[in-house]
Design an enzyme around this catalytic site. Sequence first.
Site, short mmCIF file in Angstrom:
data_model
loop_
_atom_site.label_atom_id
_atom_site.label_comp_id
_atom_site.label_asym_id
_atom_site.label_seq_id
_atom_site.Cartn_x
_atom_site.Cartn_y
_atom_site.Cartn_z
N TYR A 92 0.81 -1.10 0.05
CA TYR A 92 -0.02 0.09 0.10
C TYR A 92 0.74 1.35 -0.03
O TYR A 92 0.84 2.24 -0.55
CB TYR A 92 -0.89 -0.13 1.24
CG TYR A 92 -1.80 -1.27 1.34
CD1 TYR A 92 -3.16 -1.23 0.44
CD2 TYR A 92 -1.69 -2.22 1.97
CE1 TYR A 92 -3.85 -2.28 0.47
CE2 TYR A 92 -2.58 -3.60 1.79
CZ TYR A 92 -3.65 -3.25 1.13
OH TYR A 92 -4.58 -4.22 1.16
N ASN A 115 -12.06 -1.31 -5.17
CA ASN A 115 -11.90 -1.47 -6.68
C ASN A 115 -12.84 -2.40 -7.22
O ASN A 115 -13.36 -3.50 -6.83
CB ASN A 115 -10.51 -2.27 -6.64
CG ASN A 115 -10.31 -2.84 -8.15
OD1 ASN A 115 -10.61 -2.21 -9.29
ND2 ASN A 115 -9.37 -3.79 -8.31
N CYS A 123 -6.14 -6.04 -7.49
CA CYS A 123 -5.97 -5.51 -6.21
C CYS A 123 -5.45 -6.74 -5.26
O CYS A 123 -5.00 -6.28 -4.33
CB CYS A 123 -7.06 -4.87 -5.72
SG CYS A 123 -8.70 -5.79 -5.93
N HIS A 124 -5.66 -7.99 -5.94
CA HIS A 124 -5.03 -8.95 -4.83
C HIS A 124 -3.46 -8.83 -4.62
O HIS A 124 -3.11 -9.57 -3.86
CB HIS A 124 -5.44 -10.41 -5.51
CG HIS A 124 -5.10 -10.59 -6.79
ND1 HIS A 124 -5.80 -10.03 -7.96
CD2 HIS A 124 -4.06 -11.43 -7.50
CE1 HIS A 124 -5.13 -10.60 -9.19
NE2 HIS A 124 -4.05 -11.31 -8.73
N GLU A 150 -0.35 -17.20 -9.39
CA GLU A 150 0.64 -16.29 -10.08
C GLU A 150 1.89 -16.61 -9.70
O GLU A 150 2.98 -16.01 -10.35
CB GLU A 150 0.19 -14.88 -9.99
CG GLU A 150 -1.04 -14.67 -10.48
CD GLU A 150 -1.34 -12.96 -10.30
OE1 GLU A 150 -0.72 -12.13 -9.93
OE2 GLU A 150 -2.65 -12.65 -10.71
#
Length: 157
Positions: A92, A115, A123-124, A150
Amino acid sequence: MSSPVGELTLVSRAGQLVAVLWPDDDPRRVVLPPMTEDLADPVLIEASRQLAEYFDGHRRSFALPLAFAGTAFQRSVWVVLLTIHYGETRSYAAIAAMIGRPSACRAVGAANGRNPLSIVAPCHRVIGTSGRLTGFAGGLAAKRRLLELEAPADRLL
């Protein structure tokens, strides 16, 4: 659409994707106009196809027309989310610095939580400065699952 993180609701308007909503999404999190269901909407069909490719491990970025509805500050945060590459994370604090508001970490967190285009505007991929997983509209289990999808094999959470 069905997904490994639950049933997602896709919303489009005027040829643009405006929301990807979670199964138990708080209706106050993303304010939407009145909707009608149109299973033949080309944007929704393409978004479903690209999300399915993402979940199957064959897509690392999305090529969809997007419409972010929010304040100027929220939109600035959401646009930065689009620059976080597959398999990477940002804090953040890093996002606050990227938008020129280094002391706005909490506001960045609030904007991230609102979001409307989860997964597509990733946003993850935003985590605490310590590397800890923090709040997520889809729940921390979904956030962990997306990050694991990912992550390179040597960096699994």
